[in-house]
Design a protein around this motif. Structure first.
Motif, short mmCIF file in Angstrom:
data_model
loop_
_atom_site.label_atom_id
_atom_site.label_comp_id
_atom_site.label_asym_id
_atom_site.label_seq_id
_atom_site.Cartn_x
_atom_site.Cartn_y
_atom_site.Cartn_z
N ARG A 215 0.86 -1.18 0.00
CA ARG A 215 0.00 0.00 0.00
C ARG A 215 0.90 1.23 0.00
O ARG A 215 1.82 1.32 0.82
CB ARG A 215 -0.91 0.01 1.23
N THR B 113 1.09 5.72 -0.49
CA THR B 113 0.28 6.91 -0.28
C THR B 113 1.14 8.16 -0.33
O THR B 113 2.38 8.09 -0.20
CB THR B 113 -0.44 6.84 1.08
N MET C 217 -1.96 8.81 -8.26
CA MET C 217 -2.86 9.21 -7.19
C MET C 217 -3.65 10.46 -7.58
O MET C 217 -4.84 10.58 -7.25
CB MET C 217 -2.09 9.46 -5.89
N ARG D 282 -7.14 7.66 0.25
CA ARG D 282 -6.14 7.46 1.31
C ARG D 282 -4.81 7.00 0.73
O ARG D 282 -3.74 7.34 1.22
CB ARG D 282 -6.68 6.42 2.31
N GLY D 283 -4.87 6.19 -0.32
CA GLY D 283 -3.65 5.67 -0.92
C GLY D 283 -4.00 4.75 -2.08
O GLY D 283 -5.10 4.84 -2.65
#
Length: 278
Positions: free
Chosen positions: A172, A174, A192, A265-266
């Motif tokens: 994950r 971010t 993103m 969020r990510g």
């Protein structure tokens, strides 16, 4: 005959506690990737992962049946076995178009065969389910502050274990990391930005797949919900002081607060290694 849940859990525990070639059930994966390294996961973690994989109807991508028939010419596919559903939960294939993956504002990324998008989605949702189930249990047993300790010590292990079982690398990433090692790279920050636009306009969320040499990368957004705000919301407004104190102690460089629901969020990053895309 269908394997029982007890036998499935026992087989997983036997393999993960001491991976040896003679114990392998997936001979093709063994020939391709070799024996996995030993991972020091507890029996409780293995039990939870096995239970999720056995009980959950994971989406069966469109390519699977043809692929299975090619490798098992005398077989009849998956039948009614556990673990592969009817495709529900895949957003009806939205964003899985032919050829290149087209983003908003005409941003186009290099496309790869459609099944990588479907495989990536399947793995991301399965991993998210495992993490979510374990996090909810930690919150119920230890409260939000106690669950932060679970995230710090167990989340990465659970993610890595899912990657091992799926023969991929899962992470994950971010732009506002709690753990500095999860900071997205420059190109990923661009991905993103594209995802943020899609989330903000509530449009179809389209995964990004990209081929680099003999590797394929899959990206899909992680969007906040109400549970996330317990430790990712606004400090002293949504996040209470005791939780903030725990976050400060465990994550002195924390940047992962200030979110509201349904915000980016990510991203999931799933890396398929040694894959051919042609």
């Amino acid at each position: 005959d269908q394997t029982s849940k007890e036998d499935f859990t026992k087989a997983m525990n036997t393999w993960l506690s001491d991976p040896q070639p003679e114990k392998a059930r997936m001979r093709g994966a063994l020939r391709r990737f070799g024996v996995m390294p030993y991972q020091p996961y507890s029996k409780e973690s293995i039990r939870d992962i096995a239970a999720y994989l056995y009980d959950t109807d994971l989406p069966q991508p469109d390519w699977f049946e043809e692929h299975f028939q090619k490798g098992h010419s005398q077989g009849k596919g998956m039948g009614k076995g556990k673990g592969m559903g009817n495709g529900k939960g895949m957003r009806n294939g939205k964003g899985m178009g032919k050829g290149n993956m087209q983003m908003e504002d005409d941003d186009t990324y290099i496309g790869v065969p459609d099944y990588y998008g479907e495989k990536g989605m399947e793995i991301a949702m399965a991993t998210q389910g495992v993490l979510g189930k374990n996090l909810m249990t930690a919150i119920q047993e230890k409260g939000t502050s106690g669950a932060i300790g679970f995230c710090k010590t167990q989340a990465t292990r659970l993610t890595d274990s899912m990657g091992i079982m799926k023969n991929v690398l899962i992470k994950r990433v971010t732009d506002k990391p709690r753990n500095p090692s999860n900071l997205a790279g420059e190109e990923e920050l661009g991905f993103m930005t594209a995802f943020k636009r899609q989330v903000e306009i509530k449009g179809d969320i389209r995964p990004i797949t990209k081929a680099v040499d003999d590797e394929v990368y899959f990206y899909y957004p992680i969007v906040t919900n109400a549970m996330c705000l317990q430790c990712h919301g606004t400090p002293n407004k949504v996040i209470p002081t005791p939780v903030l104190e725990t976050l400060s102690a465990l994550y002195p460089e924390d940047k992962a607060t200030g979110y509201d629901i349904e915000q980016l969020r990510g991203m999931w990053r799933i890396q398929f290694v040694n894959e051919r895309t042609e």
